[in-house]
Design an enzyme around this catalytic site. Structure first.
Site, mmCIF file in Angstrom:
data_model
loop_
_atom_site.group_PDB
_atom_site.id
_atom_site.type_symbol
_atom_site.label_atom_id
_atom_site.label_comp_id
_atom_site.label_asym_id
_atom_site.label_seq_id
_atom_site.Cartn_x
_atom_site.Cartn_y
_atom_site.Cartn_z
ATOM 1 N N ARG A 1 0.808 -1.221 0.000
ATOM 2 C CA ARG A 1 0.000 0.000 0.000
ATOM 3 C C ARG A 1 0.837 1.264 0.000
ATOM 4 O O ARG A 1 0.442 2.273 -0.579
ATOM 5 C CB ARG A 1 -0.927 0.015 1.224
ATOM 6 C CG ARG A 1 -2.097 -0.956 1.128
ATOM 7 C CD ARG A 1 -2.772 -1.051 2.466
ATOM 8 N NE ARG A 1 -1.763 -1.270 3.516
ATOM 9 C CZ ARG A 1 -2.030 -1.356 4.800
ATOM 10 N NH1 ARG A 1 -3.256 -1.225 5.229
ATOM 11 N NH2 ARG A 1 -1.059 -1.563 5.680
ATOM 12 N N LYS B 1 5.088 -18.775 5.492
ATOM 13 C CA LYS B 1 4.551 -19.325 6.726
ATOM 14 C C LYS B 1 3.958 -18.192 7.555
ATOM 15 O O LYS B 1 4.352 -17.057 7.333
ATOM 16 C CB LYS B 1 5.626 -20.082 7.489
ATOM 17 C CG LYS B 1 6.588 -19.170 8.270
ATOM 18 C CD LYS B 1 7.547 -19.949 9.107
ATOM 19 C CE LYS B 1 7.244 -19.722 10.576
ATOM 20 N NZ LYS B 1 8.312 -20.209 11.464
ATOM 21 N N ASP C 1 8.734 -23.724 3.470
ATOM 22 C CA ASP C 1 9.175 -24.184 4.775
ATOM 23 C C ASP C 1 10.688 -24.042 4.711
ATOM 24 O O ASP C 1 11.360 -24.891 4.141
ATOM 25 C CB ASP C 1 8.765 -25.642 5.018
ATOM 26 C CG ASP C 1 9.060 -26.058 6.449
ATOM 27 O OD1 ASP C 1 10.165 -25.721 6.932
ATOM 28 O OD2 ASP C 1 8.217 -26.700 7.082
ATOM 29 N N HIS C 2 11.202 -22.927 5.255
ATOM 30 C CA HIS C 2 12.604 -22.632 4.957
ATOM 31 C C HIS C 2 13.567 -23.667 5.541
ATOM 32 O O HIS C 2 14.716 -23.712 5.167
ATOM 33 C CB HIS C 2 12.986 -21.208 5.339
ATOM 34 C CG HIS C 2 12.854 -20.934 6.800
ATOM 35 N ND1 HIS C 2 11.709 -20.437 7.349
ATOM 36 C CD2 HIS C 2 13.716 -21.121 7.810
ATOM 37 C CE1 HIS C 2 11.872 -20.318 8.650
ATOM 38 N NE2 HIS C 2 13.081 -20.722 8.963
ATOM 39 N N LYS D 1 17.391 -25.770 3.826
ATOM 40 C CA LYS D 1 18.696 -25.910 4.467
ATOM 41 C C LYS D 1 19.437 -27.104 3.903
ATOM 42 O O LYS D 1 18.885 -28.189 3.761
ATOM 43 C CB LYS D 1 18.542 -26.073 5.984
ATOM 44 C CG LYS D 1 18.122 -24.794 6.670
ATOM 45 C CD LYS D 1 18.189 -24.961 8.172
ATOM 46 C CE LYS D 1 17.507 -23.827 8.899
ATOM 47 N NZ LYS D 1 18.191 -22.539 8.748
ATOM 48 N N ASP E 1 4.404 -22.786 15.765
ATOM 49 C CA ASP E 1 5.430 -22.027 15.047
ATOM 50 C C ASP E 1 6.547 -22.922 14.525
ATOM 51 O O ASP E 1 7.127 -22.638 13.477
ATOM 52 C CB ASP E 1 6.005 -20.962 15.997
ATOM 53 C CG ASP E 1 6.885 -19.961 15.271
ATOM 54 O OD1 ASP E 1 6.448 -19.463 14.224
ATOM 55 O OD2 ASP E 1 8.020 -19.713 15.733
ATOM 56 N N HIS F 1 8.213 -27.306 10.781
ATOM 57 C CA HIS F 1 9.641 -27.586 10.589
ATOM 58 C C HIS F 1 10.078 -28.916 11.197
ATOM 59 O O HIS F 1 10.738 -29.717 10.554
ATOM 60 C CB HIS F 1 10.501 -26.469 11.197
ATOM 61 C CG HIS F 1 10.161 -25.106 10.683
ATOM 62 N ND1 HIS F 1 9.871 -24.884 9.364
ATOM 63 C CD2 HIS F 1 10.069 -23.911 11.300
ATOM 64 C CE1 HIS F 1 9.617 -23.596 9.191
ATOM 65 N NE2 HIS F 1 9.726 -22.981 10.358
HETATM 66 N N1 NAP Z 1 10.235 -11.331 8.746
HETATM 67 C C1 NAP Z 1 10.694 -12.547 8.778
HETATM 68 O O1 NAP Z 1 11.870 -12.788 9.037
HETATM 69 C C2 NAP Z 1 9.797 -13.746 8.453
HETATM 70 C C3 NAP Z 1 10.288 -15.027 8.624
HETATM 71 C C4 NAP Z 1 9.473 -16.110 8.286
HETATM 72 C C5 NAP Z 1 8.222 -15.877 7.770
HETATM 73 N N2 NAP Z 1 7.738 -14.622 7.630
HETATM 74 C C6 NAP Z 1 6.404 -14.439 7.070
HETATM 75 O O2 NAP Z 1 6.469 -13.600 5.942
HETATM 76 C C7 NAP Z 1 5.327 -12.794 5.851
HETATM 77 C C8 NAP Z 1 5.740 -11.337 5.801
HETATM 78 O O3 NAP Z 1 6.439 -11.008 6.969
HETATM 79 P P1 NAP Z 1 7.049 -9.571 7.234
HETATM 80 O O4 NAP Z 1 7.824 -9.673 8.482
HETATM 81 O O5 NAP Z 1 7.725 -9.067 6.012
HETATM 82 O O6 NAP Z 1 5.746 -8.682 7.506
HETATM 83 P P2 NAP Z 1 5.621 -7.107 7.559
HETATM 84 O O7 NAP Z 1 6.949 -6.480 7.729
HETATM 85 O O8 NAP Z 1 4.552 -6.784 8.510
HETATM 86 O O9 NAP Z 1 5.135 -6.747 6.099
HETATM 87 C C9 NAP Z 1 3.800 -6.836 5.688
HETATM 88 C C10 NAP Z 1 3.678 -6.229 4.307
HETATM 89 O O10 NAP Z 1 2.342 -6.325 3.842
HETATM 90 C C11 NAP Z 1 1.955 -5.096 3.281
HETATM 91 N N3 NAP Z 1 0.516 -4.947 3.401
HETATM 92 C C12 NAP Z 1 -0.215 -4.925 4.542
HETATM 93 N N4 NAP Z 1 -1.511 -4.752 4.241
HETATM 94 C C13 NAP Z 1 -1.615 -4.671 2.909
HETATM 95 C C14 NAP Z 1 -2.674 -4.508 2.003
HETATM 96 N N5 NAP Z 1 -3.956 -4.396 2.424
HETATM 97 N N6 NAP Z 1 -2.429 -4.452 0.680
HETATM 98 C C15 NAP Z 1 -1.157 -4.569 0.240
HETATM 99 N N7 NAP Z 1 -0.112 -4.740 1.037
HETATM 100 C C16 NAP Z 1 -0.331 -4.787 2.362
HETATM 101 C C17 NAP Z 1 2.722 -4.081 4.064
HETATM 102 O O11 NAP Z 1 2.973 -2.919 3.340
HETATM 103 P P3 NAP Z 1 2.083 -1.577 3.421
HETATM 104 O O12 NAP Z 1 1.847 -1.262 4.844
HETATM 105 O O13 NAP Z 1 2.934 -0.620 2.672
HETATM 106 O O14 NAP Z 1 0.839 -1.905 2.686
HETATM 107 C C18 NAP Z 1 4.060 -4.786 4.248
HETATM 108 O O15 NAP Z 1 4.845 -4.595 3.081
HETATM 109 C C19 NAP Z 1 4.480 -13.133 7.048
HETATM 110 O O16 NAP Z 1 3.537 -14.069 6.639
HETATM 111 C C20 NAP Z 1 5.452 -13.758 8.019
HETATM 112 O O17 NAP Z 1 4.827 -14.698 8.840
HETATM 113 C C21 NAP Z 1 8.529 -13.554 7.949
#
Ligand code: NAP
Lengths: 379, 511
Positions: B62, B170, B199-200, B204, B257, B262
């Site tokens: 967004r 995930k 499933d990262h 590995k 989790d 995993h």
């Molecule tokens: N971070 C990690 O290391 C990690 C590890 C394993 C898995 N994951 C998984 O990966 C996914 C993403 O994680 P994250 O940490 O990157 O989350 P995050 O930082 O909260 O990012 C969420 C993203 O979604 C966008 N978004 C939210 N509402 C939206 C909408 N209505 N329309 C379009 N875009 C929208 C947000 O951007 P805007 O606010 O600009 O819209 C933001 O770019 C999750 O499912 C998480 O469980 C993350």
């Protein structure tokens, strides 16, 4: 990196059993020195190295250190000195490293055999007795391969893989033909690797990559001109770099082209080939760019005739740190890409070759085609 | 996959797999995962020449941004998070030309029209040939909506040339019911062979090594069964706490989790039968077959098989650590488990009667993931009584992280006049024998998806099976209030977990 112990052994009556015992005591001492008893002795293969004169020994030693850090091996180094009085001697040593992410030292062993004059011929029988059983044997022959040379033949016979470097060829025309003869010889069991060929891998992969794209694939069957620009060796501006010859040999053999004629023109070599009904020209041209280092390839251009003219280009940046690809289809599509290109060190190249098993038929055919082309030029 | 087979120049060029031209569309492009993992991984793949020049990234979220602003952000991200911590200017420039951004809302059909038009434009400019990977990296609450919208906009199975795939991050569901619903929603729009569930752990290197270790070494397969194996322990320990993910974690817990996905994936590699070939279909068929044999844990007997825990204050690695309930965004009365140990049995020929003890937790003394195969004791009568007492069973340990390797404990005679037995480790470390670094899990997984290889992704049936196994546990826990915290940060978990094994005359290994 450190060498734990060096125990030179000078003796005319070189004794394999003694060398083995010295290796054993070396490991025992190393284990006791380390308070945690924490050394790991690792070994994946036997690495034979042949150096034709002791000028190169220091440089080769460093390369062995780097190679064995990645590919733990028993290293057996032969340093030949043909000019010297007949002598042969051996000493054992070990090298230890702590690989990143590990707490323990990993150690490898080395036996260095120096030989002079007529006793050089004895070295192969010493090293073959010292080979660790069940592990592959890899020979790095740091010289031009010669059929008929007994030392070469014996070491090759003991090896599963032989690594050479055709960039070292002092006379590419003859040496390439000699190599083709070794490869074509039925008794050659070992697989050959050429570091010069390995250096071509990124080029080959990028050239091949153009035609992986389904849309461009038909253009491969409509190639009509291949231009390979290279930097000639400084000592002989007329010599063709063996690397560019190998690249031309690769394209020719892969695409099944038949050589029809060859000519020299202003330092360039022009080959006319036949691809079925079609004519193709392959041109090897010395580059005018002074920044490209000698023997290297500067640029490869492949041009196809179609409804819209297509050209594919791979070029090296002047500082050698990048490689650029360029696709042009008619006027409207130009896609350019720049990739990092780390000119791999010799040890990294050797390391890569050690991971590969089996013979490389594509290489062997490229050598044969390159030999043919070079022959046609010189006759 | 494209016509790489009929490219005569490809033969022998030591890159067996080449990627098709394509565009990767990242949903959640302004988020954390995009900058930390996804774009750095795609940059690395480009730098290594593993992706074709005809490649593009389209970021979607967004936040309002121009293409150039998004590019600048991604450049920073690569400089910060890539392993090299630097960006090569000229490589970057050609990479950046293929990066685009579109501001829009997942819930808004208009955004997908714009996306569709932009993708066509990119195909023209970059030669990406209509091939697309949609990557859902947003909050899981949006997965179903995004999928439905893609379907409605005709982006899921477009007419004409090109393939379309979707990667789903995930967590995949919060319960069996929600995972099933998500699978149904996805299946309405995409064929299963278009769907790649991340499933990262599967990315590995050592999890893959495990399969090679089992099936390339003929000597282990014959003893890999109930006749020779007494029990198996799988430990997945983290030394960190919840860090700044407290809000998310508190609604989840370690069973959801880590274990349900995993740990079960790792387990399936230990338990599975040899696949007929190393293909996505065969490997995943064998894994699900193995997991189907897990004996269900009855809801009223959960306590016999499962132990939960939550850390209190303590000290880890010489630093004092707060208790879970004191962590940021965690409820002070939280009943979320940060430790779980369970005992599973498999009702099949190979594993009947062999207990598998699994544990996963946060705030353990160290970070380690390992599989320990405990073999049965050798018959005693051979040695005198005093000697026999020294006899311990053989243990084979496959360590997944850190210091990946394989260790076998064997008995050896201490030299001398009397027979004394000492236990020594035969040690093999990947790091010692192969001095090459393993690629990042996300690099491997993204490349696999672009190549159309789903072997290292979780299939629909596997995601649901994981939930089926843990649901009775989650339900039983819901009903009874736990006595938390029950282990100190920096310890190996609650006392009850030790009892789980001691009841049967066994002990947890100290990894
Ligand atoms: N971070 C990690 O290391 C990690 C590890 C394993 C898995 N994951 C998984 O990966 C996914 C993403 O994680 P994250 O940490 O990157 O989350 P995050 O930082 O909260 O990012 C969420 C993203 O979604 C966008 N978004 C939210 N509402 C939206 C909408 N209505 N329309 C379009 N875009 C929208 C947000 O951007 P805007 O606010 O600009 O819209 C933001 O770019 C999750 O499912 C998480 O469980 C993350």
């Amino acid at each position: 990196m450190n060498t734990m112990s060096e125990q030179p052994r000078q003796s005319p009556d070189i004794n394999v059993g003694m060398i083995e015992r010295e290796l054993t005591s070396l490991w025992k001492a190393a284990g006791e020195e380390d308070e945690q008893g924490g050394i790991i002795r690792a070994c994946l293969m036997n690495l034979l190295v042949y150096v034709p004169d002791d000028q190169l020994a220091g440089e080769v030693d460093e390369i062995i250190t780097e190679v064995t850090a990645e590919h733990p091996s028993r290293a057996l180094l032969i340093i030949a000195d043909p000019e010297a009085e007949p002598f042969i001697e051996a000493h054992v040593s070990s090298r230890c490293t702590i690989p990143s992410g590990m707490s323990k030292q990993v150690c490898c062993e080395q036996v260095t055999i120096s030989a002079g004059g007529s006793l050089i011929g004895e070295a192969p029988s010493v090293v073959t007795a010292l080979l660790l059983s069940d592990l592959p044997v890899c020979l790095w022959w740091h010289a031009a391969p010669r059929l008929g040379d007994k030392t070469f033949e014996r070491l090759v016979a003991a090896s599963d893989r032989v690594i050479i470097d055709s960039a070292d060829f002092t006379n590419p025309h003859e040496d390439m033909a000699a190599l083709a003869a070794v490869l074509g010889d039925d008794s050659t069991r070992a697989a050959f690797s050429d570091l010069n060929w390995a250096r071509l891998t990124p080029w080959r992969s990028l050239v091949a990559g153009f035609y992986d794209v389904a849309e461009y694939r038909p253009l491969l069957d409509r190639l009509e001109r291949v231009l390979i620009e290279y930097a000639p060796p400084p000592e002989d501006r007329d010599a063709i770099s063996s690397r560019s010859a190998l690249l031309a040999g690769w394209l020719t053999s892969r695409l099944g082209w038949k050589l029809e004629s060859a000519a020299r023109k202003d330092g360039s070599s022009v080959f006319e080939l036949r691809a079925g009904e079609r004519k193709v020209s392959v041109e090897l041209v010395p580059t005018s760019d002074p920044a490209i280092k000698p023997r290297l390839i500067a640029r490869v251009t492949l041009e196809s005739a179609a409804e819209t003219a297509a050209s594919f280009k791979v070029a090296r940046s002047a500082d050698g740190s990048r490689i650029e690809t360029h696709v042009a289809i008619g006027e409207e599509r130009h896609i350019q890409r720049v990739l990092g290109y780390d000119d791999r060190s010799e040890s990294a190249l050797i390391g890569r070759e050690l991971e590969i098993l089996g013979r490389d038929r594509v290489y062997e055919q490229a050598v044969i085609s390159a030999g043919e082309m070079l022959n046609a030029i010189s006759s | 996959m494209t016509s790489t087979n009929d490219n005569p120049l490809r033969e022998g060029v030591r890159l067996e797999r080449t990627a098709d031209p394509c565009t990767v569309i990242i949903f959640g492009a302004s988020g954390d995962l995009t900058k930390r993992k996804l774009v750095p991984a795609l940059y690395r793949l480009t730098q290594e020449g593993l992706l074709p020049a005809e490649f593009a990234i389209l970021g979607f979220a967004r936040s309002k941004m121009s293409h150039d602003e998004f590019r600048a952000r991604m450049k920073d991200a690569i400089a910060t998070y890539s392993e090299a911590k630097s960006v090569d200017e000229t490589v970057w420039e050609s990479f950046a030309k293929g990066i685009y951004y579109l501001a829009g809302d997942i819930n808004n059909p208009e955004s997908y029209k714009e996306m569709s038009a932009l993708l066509d434009q990119i195909d023209g400019e970059r030669g990406t040939a209509g091939n697309r990977v949609f990557y859902l990296s947003t909050s899981p609450t949006f997965y179903s909506e995004a999928v439905a919208q893609l379907g409605a906009a005709g982006l899921a199975r477009p007419e004409g040339k090109g393939w379309t795939r979707i990667i789903i991050e995930k967590p995949f569901g919060h319960s069996l019911e929600s995972a099933r619903e998500l699978n149904v929603d996805v299946a309405k729009v995409f064929n299963e062979d278009q769907v790649y569930r991340i499933d990262h752990y599967l990315g590995k290197e050592t999890v893959q090594n495990l399969m090679v270790f089992r099936f390339a070494n003929g000597i282990f397969e014959p003893i890999w069964n109930r006749r020779y194996i007494d029990h198996v322990q799988i430990t997945n320990a983290e030394s960190i706490g919840v860090e700044d993910r407290g809000g998310y974690y508190d609604t989840s817990g370690v069973l959801r989790d880590m274990i349900q996905n995993h740990v079960f994936q790792v387990l399936s590699h230990v338990v599975m039968e040899p696949p007929m070939e190393f293909s996505a279909g065969e490997v995943r068929d064998e894994k699900i077959k193995a997991m189907r044999a897990v004996r269900p844990i009855p809801r009223d007997r959960v306590n016999e098989f499962v132990v939960r825990g939550q850390y209190g204050p303590g000290s880890v690695g010489g630093k004092s650590a707060a208790g879970y309930r004191e962590e940021k965004d965690v409820k002070p009365e939280s009943a979320t488990e940060t430790y779980a140990a369970l005992k599973l049995y498999f009702d099949n020929w190979r594993w009947a009667g062999v207990p598998f003890y699994l544990r996963s937790a946060k705030r353990m003394p160290k970070r380690v993931t390992e599989i320990a195969i405990h073999f049965k004791q050798a018959p005693h009568m051979l040695f005198s009584e005093t000697t026999a007492q020294q006899i311990e069973p053989n243990v084979l340990v496959v360590r997944i992280q850190p210091d990946e390797g394989i260790t076998m404990r064997i008995g050896a005679k201490v030299p001398g006049q009397v027979t004394r037995i000492r236990w020594v480790n035969m040690d093999f470390r990947y790091g010692a024998s192969f001095g090459v670094a393993s690629p990042e899990a996300y690099e491997r997984l993204l490349l696999d998806c672009i190549l159309g290889d789903a072997t290292l992704y979780a299939r629909r049936d596997m995601t649901e099976r994981g939930w089926e196994i843990v649901m009775p546990i989650l339900e039983a826990w819901q009903e009874a209030k736990p006595d938390f915290p029950n282990y100190e940060a920096g310890s190996w978990g609650p006392k009850a977990a030790d009892d789980l094994l001691e009841r049967e005359g066994r002990r947890w290994r100290r990894p």
